[in-house]
Design a protein around this motif. Structure first.
Motif, PDB file in Angstrom:
ATOM      1  N   MET A 126      53.481  48.949  57.480  1.00  0.00           N
ATOM      2  CA  MET A 126      52.455  49.676  57.119  1.00  0.00           C
ATOM      3  C   MET A 126      51.816  49.452  55.688  1.00  0.00           C
ATOM      4  O   MET A 126      52.659  48.991  54.899  1.00  0.00           O
ATOM      5  N   VAL A 127      50.378  49.755  55.673  1.00  0.00           N
ATOM      6  CA  VAL A 127      49.934  49.107  54.428  1.00  0.00           C
ATOM      7  C   VAL A 127      49.185  50.579  53.895  1.00  0.00           C
ATOM      8  O   VAL A 127      48.382  51.185  54.731  1.00  0.00           O
ATOM      9  N   LYS A 128      49.499  50.806  52.543  1.00  0.00           N
ATOM     10  CA  LYS A 128      48.668  52.015  52.075  1.00  0.00           C
ATOM     11  C   LYS A 128      48.189  51.761  50.663  1.00  0.00           C
ATOM     12  O   LYS A 128      48.507  50.734  50.053  1.00  0.00           O
ATOM     13  N   LEU A 129      46.866  52.256  50.464  1.00  0.00           N
ATOM     14  CA  LEU A 129      46.314  51.856  49.369  1.00  0.00           C
ATOM     15  C   LEU A 129      45.772  53.194  48.726  1.00  0.00           C
ATOM     16  O   LEU A 129      45.031  53.878  49.658  1.00  0.00           O
ATOM     17  N   TRP A 130      45.732  53.371  47.331  1.00  0.00           N
ATOM     18  CA  TRP A 130      45.224  54.502  46.590  1.00  0.00           C
ATOM     19  C   TRP A 130      43.915  54.381  46.346  1.00  0.00           C
ATOM     20  O   TRP A 130      43.788  53.533  45.352  1.00  0.00           O
ATOM     21  N   ALA A 131      42.918  54.625  46.891  1.00  0.00           N
ATOM     22  CA  ALA A 131      41.488  54.676  46.593  1.00  0.00           C
ATOM     23  C   ALA A 131      40.587  55.605  46.760  1.00  0.00           C
ATOM     24  O   ALA A 131      39.683  55.780  47.628  1.00  0.00           O
ATOM     25  N   PRO A 132      40.805  56.833  45.914  1.00  0.00           N
ATOM     26  CA  PRO A 132      39.998  58.323  46.180  1.00  0.00           C
ATOM     27  C   PRO A 132      38.667  58.111  46.104  1.00  0.00           C
ATOM     28  O   PRO A 132      37.933  58.873  46.938  1.00  0.00           O
ATOM     29  N   THR A 133      37.977  57.172  45.482  1.00  0.00           N
ATOM     30  CA  THR A 133      36.596  57.134  45.111  1.00  0.00           C
ATOM     31  C   THR A 133      36.011  56.419  46.109  1.00  0.00           C
ATOM     32  O   THR A 133      34.497  56.127  46.248  1.00  0.00           O
ATOM     33  N   ALA A 134      36.621  55.506  47.085  1.00  0.00           N
ATOM     34  CA  ALA A 134      36.072  54.602  47.759  1.00  0.00           C
ATOM     35  C   ALA A 134      35.584  55.252  49.134  1.00  0.00           C
ATOM     36  O   ALA A 134      35.950  56.352  49.655  1.00  0.00           O
ATOM     37  N   PHE A 168      42.266  43.360  50.027  1.00  0.00           N
ATOM     38  CA  PHE A 168      41.511  44.820  50.401  1.00  0.00           C
ATOM     39  C   PHE A 168      40.179  44.385  50.207  1.00  0.00           C
ATOM     40  O   PHE A 168      39.731  43.926  49.158  1.00  0.00           O
ATOM     41  N   LEU A 169      39.344  45.174  51.027  1.00  0.00           N
ATOM     42  CA  LEU A 169      37.831  45.108  50.726  1.00  0.00           C
ATOM     43  C   LEU A 169      37.572  46.644  50.498  1.00  0.00           C
ATOM     44  O   LEU A 169      37.718  47.431  51.308  1.00  0.00           O
ATOM     45  N   VAL A 170      37.142  47.059  49.384  1.00  0.00           N
ATOM     46  CA  VAL A 170      37.043  48.208  48.998  1.00  0.00           C
ATOM     47  C   VAL A 170      35.407  48.626  48.517  1.00  0.00           C
ATOM     48  O   VAL A 170      34.652  47.913  47.819  1.00  0.00           O
ATOM     49  N   GLU A 184      36.396  42.656  46.940  1.00  0.00           N
ATOM     50  CA  GLU A 184      37.604  42.249  47.454  1.00  0.00           C
ATOM     51  C   GLU A 184      38.729  42.112  46.326  1.00  0.00           C
ATOM     52  O   GLU A 184      38.596  41.734  45.190  1.00  0.00           O
ATOM     53  N   ALA A 185      39.786  42.698  46.457  1.00  0.00           N
ATOM     54  CA  ALA A 185      40.604  43.005  45.359  1.00  0.00           C
ATOM     55  C   ALA A 185      42.311  42.706  46.204  1.00  0.00           C
ATOM     56  O   ALA A 185      42.627  42.914  47.249  1.00  0.00           O
ATOM     57  N   VAL A 186      43.278  42.054  45.204  1.00  0.00           N
ATOM     58  CA  VAL A 186      44.726  41.955  45.654  1.00  0.00           C
ATOM     59  C   VAL A 186      45.305  43.356  45.279  1.00  0.00           C
ATOM     60  O   VAL A 186      44.972  44.242  44.533  1.00  0.00           O
ATOM     61  N   ASP A 187      46.214  43.584  46.441  1.00  0.00           N
ATOM     62  CA  ASP A 187      47.110  44.781  46.272  1.00  0.00           C
ATOM     63  C   ASP A 187      47.913  44.820  44.633  1.00  0.00           C
ATOM     64  O   ASP A 187      48.692  43.941  44.282  1.00  0.00           O
ATOM     65  N   PRO A 188      47.393  46.037  44.357  1.00  0.00           N
ATOM     66  CA  PRO A 188      47.873  46.468  42.914  1.00  0.00           C
ATOM     67  C   PRO A 188      49.603  46.299  42.994  1.00  0.00           C
ATOM     68  O   PRO A 188      50.450  46.015  42.072  1.00  0.00           O
ATOM     69  N   TYR A 189      50.093  46.601  44.170  1.00  0.00           N
ATOM     70  CA  TYR A 189      51.651  46.617  44.440  1.00  0.00           C
ATOM     71  C   TYR A 189      52.020  45.616  45.328  1.00  0.00           C
ATOM     72  O   TYR A 189      53.373  45.526  45.637  1.00  0.00           O
ATOM     73  N   ALA A 190      51.192  44.663  45.160  1.00  0.00           N
ATOM     74  CA  ALA A 190      51.904  43.051  45.858  1.00  0.00           C
ATOM     75  C   ALA A 190      53.109  42.884  45.225  1.00  0.00           C
ATOM     76  O   ALA A 190      53.306  42.770  43.922  1.00  0.00           O
ATOM     77  N   ASN A 241      48.530  30.977  41.912  1.00  0.00           N
ATOM     78  CA  ASN A 241      47.267  31.396  41.062  1.00  0.00           C
ATOM     79  C   ASN A 241      46.998  32.898  41.479  1.00  0.00           C
ATOM     80  O   ASN A 241      46.207  33.313  40.934  1.00  0.00           O
ATOM     81  N   GLY A 242      47.657  33.480  42.395  1.00  0.00           N
ATOM     82  CA  GLY A 242      47.546  35.008  42.586  1.00  0.00           C
ATOM     83  C   GLY A 242      46.241  35.318  43.270  1.00  0.00           C
ATOM     84  O   GLY A 242      45.818  36.415  43.067  1.00  0.00           O
ATOM     85  N   ALA A 243      45.527  34.534  43.977  1.00  0.00           N
ATOM     86  CA  ALA A 243      44.491  34.717  44.671  1.00  0.00           C
ATOM     87  C   ALA A 243      44.711  35.703  45.864  1.00  0.00           C
ATOM     88  O   ALA A 243      43.694  36.490  45.877  1.00  0.00           O
ATOM     89  N   GLU A 244      45.695  35.874  46.636  1.00  0.00           N
ATOM     90  CA  GLU A 244      46.058  36.644  47.467  1.00  0.00           C
ATOM     91  C   GLU A 244      47.327  37.428  47.358  1.00  0.00           C
ATOM     92  O   GLU A 244      48.215  36.708  46.829  1.00  0.00           O
ATOM     93  N   GLY A 245      47.488  38.652  47.967  1.00  0.00           N
ATOM     94  CA  GLY A 245      48.846  39.070  48.442  1.00  0.00           C
ATOM     95  C   GLY A 245      49.471  38.350  49.629  1.00  0.00           C
ATOM     96  O   GLY A 245      48.757  37.662  50.215  1.00  0.00           O
ATOM     97  N   VAL A 246      50.764  38.422  49.616  1.00  0.00           N
ATOM     98  CA  VAL A 246      51.315  38.010  50.766  1.00  0.00           C
ATOM     99  C   VAL A 246      52.636  38.820  51.279  1.00  0.00           C
ATOM    100  O   VAL A 246      53.327  39.343  50.424  1.00  0.00           O
ATOM    101  N   ILE A 247      52.721  39.152  52.554  1.00  0.00           N
ATOM    102  CA  ILE A 247      53.663  39.902  53.057  1.00  0.00           C
ATOM    103  C   ILE A 247      54.870  39.072  53.193  1.00  0.00           C
ATOM    104  O   ILE A 247      54.990  38.286  53.819  1.00  0.00           O
ATOM    105  N   VAL A 248      55.887  39.700  52.628  1.00  0.00           N
ATOM    106  CA  VAL A 248      57.285  38.940  52.722  1.00  0.00           C
ATOM    107  C   VAL A 248      58.312  39.941  53.180  1.00  0.00           C
ATOM    108  O   VAL A 248      58.240  40.935  53.076  1.00  0.00           O
TER     109      VAL A 248
END
Length: 717
Positions: free
Chosen positions: A117-125, A167-169, A177-183, A189-196
């Motif tokens: 499950m993936v969740k993002l807080w983006a209230p203005t999106a 994420f595309l926001v 395009e943004a990396v998950d702040p909670y990654a 070099n931090g270009a993408e998040g990875v699910i582990v």
């Protein structure tokens, strides 16, 4: 991305207030009617105020009712042109904060082998998509659904371990395009998040020796790379997490190095400069880049340049955990340096891409504030910013089993956030250390709300770096020619006594810096500014190296025998030098590395400081826990200035000695002190020897103190 040419601009600045800007180039900036399109109806706006600006006319309009966030609205003027209603300063209002505060503990990725499950807080999106890339490179874009409190969610019923994601926001018609702040894991070099699967990385935390009070700590600050990168460190994996925890490291030219050396030195806590993912070092590079790590990129993922394989997201996680547990297996606790006060690049940060304008403070003109000096200040007082910081602290504390945190530029953060962190960590480990830089910084937060030294009464169990101790004992950090007490400087001796006694008020007439000694982190040098050795060399007046060593050793001895929490910069005990460079944050290894050959060159001085550490740990009178205890037991002796001495009386209950006398002589001459004929005194420390066991009995009621040295004597009864 929707392409739109905006002839004029509209911003939602309050829940029911819209600001409209009409440039003079657009109908001379004039309009008398504005409408908001809601569904298929145009509802008129009430123009409350009109102001002429330098390049446009500003209209303050009142909405007929509040808008629904997550939708795109259009503003139409009397000329029948339209523009989109952009999210403006409304996101910095308390109403917005309250409306969209989300208290769930499931932001980011919740991984299970059979689903994620993936969740993002983006209230203005107005739209959010999850971009997934499988381990074999196949990519898919998945629409996320908006839920309450500005949460966007998607669930995938398959095993996503090893998948890269971003994420595309869409906010204000712009997709970013943004990396998950909670990654918790990222690519090189931090270009993408990875699910582990973090379960694969977990091992039990070692059992640590008892630790009862902050003043029992002896903190040693170091940098992962500095600690081992020296060519003769004897470490195989130089500059890496696993190199910092190698054992039995030595060479003929250096003797013991690394973790073995630190255990033998006797410290209780090691503080590592930032280990979360930061900018400034190419993780796939060749060690030509160097950085301290105060350029935070991803707050919950380890830095990859310290890993043996930065391209493997598990490597950095497992190796950092290995380092932490290996240090703890030696009986030493681990403090991590964290940088929640700013980001490396505001515009490029995930925070700004996902919820533009929310995570950072702005001045009265709407411009980003810069109390940190790096272009942005984190707005810790906002509810979801505070939540992010608390969630991050909880993650590091639980997932990485750390024992303390050091907050960079803590004065940017607010009192409530810091006290919330204290409450959170108390629930996990009441002995968890919280220390920080409580400097007063020019950020738009009310002075009484800042987590500063001035407000230490509101932060009772959070310790702060004591810059007055530093400058009184060593001399001014920023005026290199100014000598402190340890170099015979003619400063304020009353202030010198105060900082030695824990920086608390010893009586009603004196004003202390702190309420309790456990709030004072006493230090003489840290990674910042010149090392003490380099400062002393800057102001040398024909003194020999031997004399400078005495000044330096006396200063460190005062540090370790003062009430409060002692803090050592790595290499301080063997006169660390950075070749006179005061800000070495990106200097090469030749400047920043711990020179282990230097340690062996000055091994007698190292052994002396080791002995002072042992002496401090042997008797609790050197680390009294409360102001009332210090007031009851510490008594200053009437000595000829600038000699300073104090008596620790009635302290039998704290250790072997019933009374202890400590005297400091910063003069380059022998000085004799008369003692009261009140018992047999034994020597614990002099100019050449120190230990927890007495090595000499005083035969008369006077004692001679050698030039630039200290003495400690104890009486059994």
């Amino acid at each position: 991305m929707i392409s739109i040419k905006r002839d004029f601009y509209a911003y939602l600045d309050e829940m029911s207030v819209i600001t409209i800007l009409l440039p003079f180039s657009y109908h001379e900036g004039l309009s008398s009617l504005f409408f908001i399109m809601i569904g298929d109806q145009n509802k008129p706006l009430f123009i409350k105020e009109k102001m002429v600006l330098e390049e446009s006319i500003k209209y303050i309009c009142v909405l007929p009712h509040t808008v629904d966030f997550g939708q795109t609205y259009w503003i139409i003027d009397e000329h029948h042109n339209q523009t989109d209603l952009q999210i403006g300063a409304v996101i910095r209002t308390s109403e917005f904060d309250t409306l969209f505060f989300y208290n769930g503990q499931d932001l980011g990725v919740t991984y299970q082998p059979h689903y994620s499950m993936v969740k993002l807080w983006a209230p203005t999106a107005t739209g959010v998509k999850l971009k997934l890339t499988s381990p074999n490179g196949q990519q898919e874009i998945i629409e996320m659904l908006r839920e309450e409190k500005g949460i966007w969610k998607v669930t995938e019923d398959k095993d996503l371990e090893g998948y890269k994601y971003t994420f595309l926001v869409c906010v204000n018609l712009r997709w970013r395009e943004a990396v998950d702040p909670y990654a918790v894991a990222v690519t090189a070099n931090g270009a993408e998040g990875v699910i582990v699967n973090l379960e694969k990385t977990r091992t039990p935390k070692p059992v640590l020796p008892p630790f009862e009070h902050p003043v029992d700590a002896i903190i040693y600050e170091t940098h992962i790379r500095d600690l081992t990168i020296h060519p003769k460190s004897g470490v195989k994996h130089k500059g890496k997490y696993i190199g910092a925890c190698e054992l039995k490291t030595f060479s003929d030219e250096t003797g013991k190095t690394g973790l073995d050396y630190l255990k033998e030195l006797g410290i209780t806590h090691i503080e590592f400069l930032p280990v979360n993912d930061f900018e400034g070092v190419n993780e796939l590079g060749d060690y030509s880049d160097y950085n301290w790590g105060y350029n935070p990129l991803h707050f919950n993922a380890p830095e990859g340049s310290y890993a043996t394989n930065p391209s493997d997201p598990y490597s950095r996680i497992m190796e950092l955990k290995q380092l932490i547990h290996s240090v703890q297996q030696q009986g030493i606790r681990v403090i991590l340096d964290v940088v929640y006060n700013h980001v490396y690049n505001r515009e490029a940060s995930s925070f700004e891409k996902i919820v533009p304008g929310y995570y950072f403070r702005h001045d009265e003109f709407g411009m980003p504030s810069n109390g940190t000096g790096v272009g942005n200040d984190i707005a810790s007082e906002r509810l979801m910013v505070r939540k992010f910081i608390l969630d991050s602290v909880h993650f590091w504390t639980q997932e990485y089993d750390i024992d303390g945190l050091r907050f960079d530029l803590m004065g940017i953060l607010d009192v409530e956030t810091m006290n919330s962190i204290r409450k959170l960590t108390d629930q996990i480990d009441p002995t968890f250390l919280l220390i920080g830089e409580g400097w007063e910084l020019n950020t738009p937060l009310l002075a009484e709300k800042k987590a500063t030294i001035k407000n230490q009464a509101q932060l009772p169990r959070i310790a702060q770096f004591n810059d007055q101790f530093r400058d009184v004992i060593k001399g001014s950090t920023f005026s290199l020619s100014v000598k402190g007490y340890a170099m015979g400087g003619n400063g304020n001796l009353a202030q010198t006594k105060m900082v030695i006694a824990g920086s608390i008020s010893l009586n009603e007439k004196e004003k202390g810096i702190f309420l309790e000694p456990g709030q004072s982190v006493n230090y003489l040098e840290s990674h910042d500014n010149h090392t003490m050795w380099d400062k002393f060399n800057k102001i040398v007046n024909g003194d020999s190296e031997e004399v400078l060593r005495k000044y330096h050793r006396l200063a460190t001895t005062i540090l370790l025998l003062s009430q409060g929490i002692p803090f050592l910069h790595s290499g301080q005990e063997f006169f660390r030098t950075k070749s006179g460079i005061g800000n070495s944050y990106n200097s090469p290894d030749g400047i920043n590395q711990l020179d282990w050959e230097r340690k062996q060159k000055f091994i007698q001085d190292v052994e002396f400081i080791k002995g002072v550490i042992e002496l401090r740990k042997s008797h609790q009178a050197f680390r009294l826990r409360t102001t009332s205890q210090i007031r009851s037991h510490l008594e200053w002796l009437p000595l000829k200035e600038p000699l300073l001495g104090y008596r620790l009386k009635g302290v039998k209950g704290y250790g072997e000695w019933s009374e202890i006398i400590v005297i400091f002589n910063p003069l380059n001459s022998c000085e004799t002190v008369q003692l009261a004929p009140d018992g047999l005194w034994q020597m614990l420390l002099n100019h050449e020897k120190v230990g927890r066991t007495a090595f000499k009995q005083l035969e008369k009621n006077s004692i001679t103190i050698e030039p630039i040295s200290a003495i400690v004597i104890g009486k059994l009864r």
